[in-house]
Design a protein around this motif. Structure first.
Motif, PDB file in Angstrom:
ATOM      1  N   LEU A   5     -12.178   3.310  -8.609  1.00 52.98           N
ATOM      2  CA  LEU A   5     -11.922   4.224  -9.724  1.00 52.98           C
ATOM      3  C   LEU A   5     -12.160   3.498 -11.045  1.00 52.98           C
ATOM      4  CD1 LEU A   5      -8.573   5.887  -8.520  1.00 52.98           C
ATOM      5  CD2 LEU A   5     -10.754   7.084  -8.851  1.00 52.98           C
ATOM      6  N   PRO A   6     -12.495   4.233 -12.100  1.00 58.93           N
ATOM      7  CA  PRO A   6     -12.618   3.598 -13.424  1.00 58.93           C
ATOM      8  C   PRO A   6     -11.254   3.141 -13.949  1.00 58.93           C
ATOM      9  CG  PRO A   6     -12.955   5.975 -13.584  1.00 58.93           C
ATOM     10  CD  PRO A   6     -12.835   5.657 -12.133  1.00 58.93           C
ATOM     11  N   PRO A   7     -11.224   2.397 -15.057  1.00 57.17           N
ATOM     12  CA  PRO A   7     -10.009   1.661 -15.439  1.00 57.17           C
ATOM     13  C   PRO A   7      -8.738   2.491 -15.582  1.00 57.17           C
ATOM     14  CG  PRO A   7     -11.855   1.013 -16.827  1.00 57.17           C
ATOM     15  CD  PRO A   7     -12.342   2.136 -15.979  1.00 57.17           C
ATOM     16  N   LEU A   8      -8.781   3.580 -16.353  1.00 54.66           N
ATOM     17  CA  LEU A   8      -7.549   4.336 -16.578  1.00 54.66           C
ATOM     18  C   LEU A   8      -7.095   5.019 -15.293  1.00 54.66           C
ATOM     19  CD1 LEU A   8      -5.338   5.360 -18.436  1.00 54.66           C
ATOM     20  CD2 LEU A   8      -6.892   7.155 -19.236  1.00 54.66           C
ATOM     21  N   ALA A   9      -8.054   5.613 -14.573  1.00 54.75           N
ATOM     22  CA  ALA A   9      -7.705   6.287 -13.309  1.00 54.75           C
ATOM     23  C   ALA A   9      -7.127   5.292 -12.320  1.00 54.75           C
ATOM     24  CB  ALA A   9      -8.947   6.960 -12.730  1.00 54.75           C
ATOM     25  N   SER A  10      -7.664   4.088 -12.334  1.00 58.38           N
ATOM     26  CA  SER A  10      -7.178   3.061 -11.430  1.00 58.38           C
ATOM     27  C   SER A  10      -5.721   2.708 -11.737  1.00 58.38           C
ATOM     28  CB  SER A  10      -8.093   1.837 -11.585  1.00 58.38           C
ATOM     29  OG  SER A  10      -7.577   0.766 -10.879  1.00 58.38           O
ATOM     30  N   ASN A  11      -5.420   2.584 -13.034  1.00 61.13           N
ATOM     31  CA  ASN A  11      -4.033   2.281 -13.426  1.00 61.13           C
ATOM     32  C   ASN A  11      -3.087   3.438 -13.092  1.00 61.13           C
ATOM     33  OD1 ASN A  11      -4.944  -0.132 -14.401  1.00 61.13           O
ATOM     34  ND2 ASN A  11      -4.188   0.166 -16.481  1.00 61.13           N
ATOM     35  N   VAL A  12      -3.574   4.658 -13.307  1.00 61.89           N
ATOM     36  CA  VAL A  12      -2.728   5.826 -13.014  1.00 61.89           C
ATOM     37  C   VAL A  12      -2.466   5.904 -11.510  1.00 61.89           C
ATOM     38  CG1 VAL A  12      -2.616   8.349 -13.041  1.00 61.89           C
ATOM     39  CG2 VAL A  12      -3.468   7.117 -15.059  1.00 61.89           C
ATOM     40  N   ALA A  13      -3.524   5.716 -10.722  1.00 62.00           N
ATOM     41  CA  ALA A  13      -3.382   5.802  -9.256  1.00 62.00           C
ATOM     42  C   ALA A  13      -2.422   4.732  -8.748  1.00 62.00           C
ATOM     43  CB  ALA A  13      -4.749   5.660  -8.589  1.00 62.00           C
ATOM     44  N   ALA A  14      -2.535   3.523  -9.311  1.00 58.41           N
ATOM     45  CA  ALA A  14      -1.650   2.433  -8.884  1.00 58.41           C
ATOM     46  C   ALA A  14      -0.198   2.751  -9.246  1.00 58.41           C
ATOM     47  CB  ALA A  14      -2.083   1.118  -9.519  1.00 58.41           C
ATOM     48  N   SER A  15       0.007   3.361 -10.399  1.00 57.19           N
ATOM     49  CA  SER A  15       1.373   3.708 -10.813  1.00 57.19           C
ATOM     50  C   SER A  15       1.957   4.767  -9.883  1.00 57.19           C
ATOM     51  CB  SER A  15       1.375   4.236 -12.254  1.00 57.19           C
ATOM     52  OG  SER A  15       0.833   3.279 -13.123  1.00 57.19           O
ATOM     53  N   LEU A  47       4.927   7.003 -17.843  1.00 60.18           N
ATOM     54  CA  LEU A  47       3.908   7.924 -17.345  1.00 60.18           C
ATOM     55  C   LEU A  47       4.452   8.710 -16.155  1.00 60.18           C
ATOM     56  CD1 LEU A  47       0.924   8.889 -17.500  1.00 60.18           C
ATOM     57  CD2 LEU A  47       0.400   7.115 -15.818  1.00 60.18           C
ATOM     58  N   LEU A  48       5.103   8.010 -15.233  1.00 64.99           N
ATOM     59  CA  LEU A  48       5.654   8.678 -14.057  1.00 64.99           C
ATOM     60  C   LEU A  48       6.698   9.713 -14.476  1.00 64.99           C
ATOM     61  CD1 LEU A  48       5.908   5.575 -11.735  1.00 64.99           C
ATOM     62  CD2 LEU A  48       4.504   7.614 -11.301  1.00 64.99           C
ATOM     63  N   ASP A  49       7.478   9.348 -15.477  1.00 65.76           N
ATOM     64  CA  ASP A  49       8.482  10.275 -15.978  1.00 65.76           C
ATOM     65  C   ASP A  49       7.809  11.535 -16.531  1.00 65.76           C
ATOM     66  OD1 ASP A  49      11.296  10.749 -16.612  1.00 65.76           O
ATOM     67  OD2 ASP A  49      10.571  10.744 -18.688  1.00 65.76           O
TER      68      ASP A  49
END
Lengths: 391, 304
Positions: free
Chosen positions: A326-336, A303-305
């Motif tokens: 944040l909701p689940p997907l946004a939370s994972n994206v933000a953490a990444s 994803l970062l790539d």
């Protein structure tokens, strides 16, 4: 070499059932629930007509369905089940046990909203409620992906370095009930792709105990080892998909569209098709699309790539996490992003709850809003309820 | 072949010594008898409960036979899956059939496991379900279950349970099970023969075994077998079998011993013997009499 048998007109649910028939499962146990019911009906027909040599156990609840699947899996069988919504919630307890006991069960989830209020339509609340259960979570955009990913799910689940259950998610109704021509493989090609692999099983002459209890002296190690196996599934997926005979159906962790767009839209499942269409139709070339196929283990690196050139991200969640930042997907994206030290403006969009399908107009509204917010001096994180009619 | 002497048993000790059951545990005595009689090859399924916890603290196991535990309420569903899966694996030549035996306590059978049990029996899986009944949730520290007899003290019925015991045998007979029986560890020949008989019958069969619990019933551990015997001889726990709806009382107690002989050895019933609680004692006796007379009527109306 492979050959496509033909194309068949199938809904997402039918594509699941057809794939399951071709992978030669031994055991199916499931309980009817909308919008997954057609999967159970088709599989019952295949077993009844003899097209599929399997035992179909029509249990009295989803809790028993997954419990029976664990028993069958430990007996050495290739196992499948499917459910939606309340059924998945009822399985919740057993989902943790299926992964903890390292059972390579494949389950299709025709995603649907959770009560209350009762609602039979599509959203991702069901699977997101079980996202920490230790399963591999795959999302499909259309019946073709449903077919291809279901077959690959078995190879991934049964890989000796993985041995974990896999949930293949398809949006309730928009994917589960929509027909499209699906390119299918020959039965023999599917069988050759999925050879049987030995794993520990219940056998009188080699007695073993399964499902023991572990005190604080050992429990922690069990759970961390399990988490490592789930991370490993991300690596193994690469070889699983590379070996899949139909090149265009390979399960990648994510797919990208219009990579040059400066604002990246990230979403799961069928909504990606709508977003892709809007970007094309209205020539909104400043947007790229990242359709995540793998939610767990979360493909942060890939994803970062994909976000290297992005100036901002819009993360579309078809579920809420009440009380969470944040909701689940946004939370994972933000953490990444945080892990990579990237501070990109992020617009978190909650949409489509209870089947309020995102229309083209709604997507355009969302994209235009994101242009305003992801500019100079805007907040790093902003939120939006897309299509919400309240104040 | 009926079992008439110890040599007629198969001889594989399913549960090895060294497990952590309490002294005088009736459940483990019953399990030993069941497995000595069970026809190999078999697989044992247990719900969560005393038996699971005393036998499998990782990295140890007391099981010398294949054994699996998944959760509390689903043992019958797990057994359904194993039984059905082995059918197809044998058909495909990649596995072999085993007998499937569930061994669970009263909580996992009468209460939280009843739905899965009902489902498995309605679907007609070829399994033997054995319930060791110690009449309360002993693993969590003696809380009432639907199998707790009236009057009994538990930690959630500190003044004694007001309700009668659920009639699990009738429930399973009502499912059309071809064989449902009760047994007691003091009658080992009867118990082991019932295991063998149940396993020889196609379809879901059930064995309900009284399992005195020194810790939960508050009695001296050396009295376990004596209490099982007294439960039978006072008509509190009748020994009978129901084969295709036909009743046979295996131990017809024509002159029952007074229930007080049973009650006074256990502190869970101590209050019933106090003069001020005479009404509670009467209620207990009425329960015993009602059940026995109902059983006699069934045996007369539907004789084996």
């Amino acid at each position: 070499m492979y050959s496509l048998a033909s194309y068949r007109l199938m809904t997402g649910n039918e594509a699941v059932a057809f794939a399951v028939k071709q992978v030669d499962v031994d055991f199916i146990s499931a309980y009817p629930i909308t919008p997954q019911t057609i999967i159970v009906e088709r599989l019952s027909e295949y077993v009844s007509s003899g097209e599929l040599d399997a035992e179909f156990v029509p249990v009295e609840s989803e809790h028993s369905a997954l419990s029976a699947c664990i028993g069958a899996s430990l007996a050495g069988a290739r196992v499948f089940t499917s459910t939606s919504s309340q059924g998945l919630a009822l399985m919740h307890e057993v989902m943790y046990i299926a992964s903890g006991m390292r059972c390579p069960i494949v389950m299709a989830v025709s995603n649907r909203a959770l009560s209350a209020p009762l609602n039979i339509h599509g959203d991702h609340s069901d699977i997101m409620g079980s996202r920490d259960a230790g399963w591999v979570l795959i999302f499909c955009e259309n019946p073709q992906e449903v077919y291809d990913y279901t077959i690959q799910a078995f190879r991934l689940a049964e890989h000796p370095e993985v041995l974990l259950p896999v949930a293949v998610n398809l949006d309730g109704f928009t994917v589960s009930h929509s027909s499209e021509p699906v390119a299918i493989l020959e039965d023999e090609v599917v069988r050759a792709y999925l050879p049987r692999r030995e794993r520990p099983r219940l056998e009188f002459e080699e007695p073993a105990s399964f499902g023991v209890f572990a005190l604080p002296t050992h429990y922690f190690e069990f759970k961390v080892e399990q988490e490592k196996a789930l991370r490993k599934a991300g690596e193994v997926l690469e070889e699983v998909s590379a070996a899949y005979p139909n090149r265009s159906g390979r399960l990648l962790k994510l797919s990208k569209f219009n990579e040059d767009g400066r604002i990246a839209i990230i979403c799961l499942g069928g909504t990606a098709g709508t977003v892709r269409h809007v970007v094309k139709k209205y020539g909104m070339k400043d947007f790229s699309l990242i359709s995540l196929k793998l939610f767990s283990p979360f493909p942060s690196e890939e994803l970062l790539d994909a976000l290297k050139e992005a100036e901002g991200v819009v993360v579309m969640d078809r579920a809420t996490s009440p009380g969470a930042p944040l909701p689940p997907l946004a939370s994972n994206v933000a953490a990444s992003l945080y892990e990579a030290g990237v501070r990109l403006p992020l617009m978190s969009v909650v949409y489509g709850l209870g089947g309020r399908e995102p229309t083209l107009k709604m997507i355009v509204e969302m994209l235009e809003k994101s242009r305003e917010r992801i500019g100079e001096g805007g907040p790093v994180v902003s939120r939006m309820y897309l299509g919400y009619g309240g104040g | 072949m009926p079992i008439s002497k110890l040599a007629d048993l198969y001889g594989r000790e399913g549960l090895s010594p060294g497990h952590s059951a309490c002294q005088g545990c009736g459940a483990t005595i019953a399990v030993r008898q069941v497995l000595l009689a069970a026809e190999p090859p078999y697989i044992v399924v247990s719900p969560t409960g005393c038996l699971e916890v005393i036998s499998t603290p990782y990295p140890f196991t007391a099981w010398r036979v294949p054994w699996v535990h998944v959760a509390f309420e689903n043992a019958a569903a797990v057994a359904s899956g194993i039984e059905a899966a082995l059918n197809v694996l044998e058909r495909k030549g990649i596995g072999r059939r085993h007998k499937v035996i569930v061994i669970g306590g009263d909580g996992g059978t009468f209460d939280i496991g009843l739905q899965a049990l009902s489902g498995a029996f309605e679907r007609g899986h070829n399994i033997l379900y054995v319930c060791y009944d110690n009449e309360a949730y002993m693993n969590t520290g003696i809380q009432r279950s639907a199998a707790t007899p009236p009057g009994s003290i538990t930690t959630t019925t500190p003044a004694g349970k007001r309700e009668r015991k659920k009639d699990i045998v009738s429930i399973l007979v009502g499912h059309g099970s071809p064989y449902v029986a009760t047994a007691s560890p003091h009658l080992w020949k009867d118990l082991t023969n019932k295991v063998r008989k149940a396993q020889s019958i196609e379809g879901p069969t059930f064995l309900h075994i009284i399992a005195p619990c020194p810790r939960g019933w508050y009695f001296d551990p050396h009295l376990t077998i004596k209490l099982a015997k007294l439960a039978v001889e006072t008509r509190i726990f009748p020994i009978y079998e129901v084969e295709n709806g036909r009743y046979r009382i295996n131990y017809l107690i024509s002159r029952p011993r007074p229930v007080e002989d049973y009650l006074r050895l256990q502190n869970r019933f101590a209050h019933l013997l106090r003069p001020e609680n005479a009404a509670l004692l009467e209620e207990f006796k009425r329960w015993v009499e009602d059940r026995w007379s109902q059983l006699l009527k069934m045996a007369e109306a539907f004789p084996a």
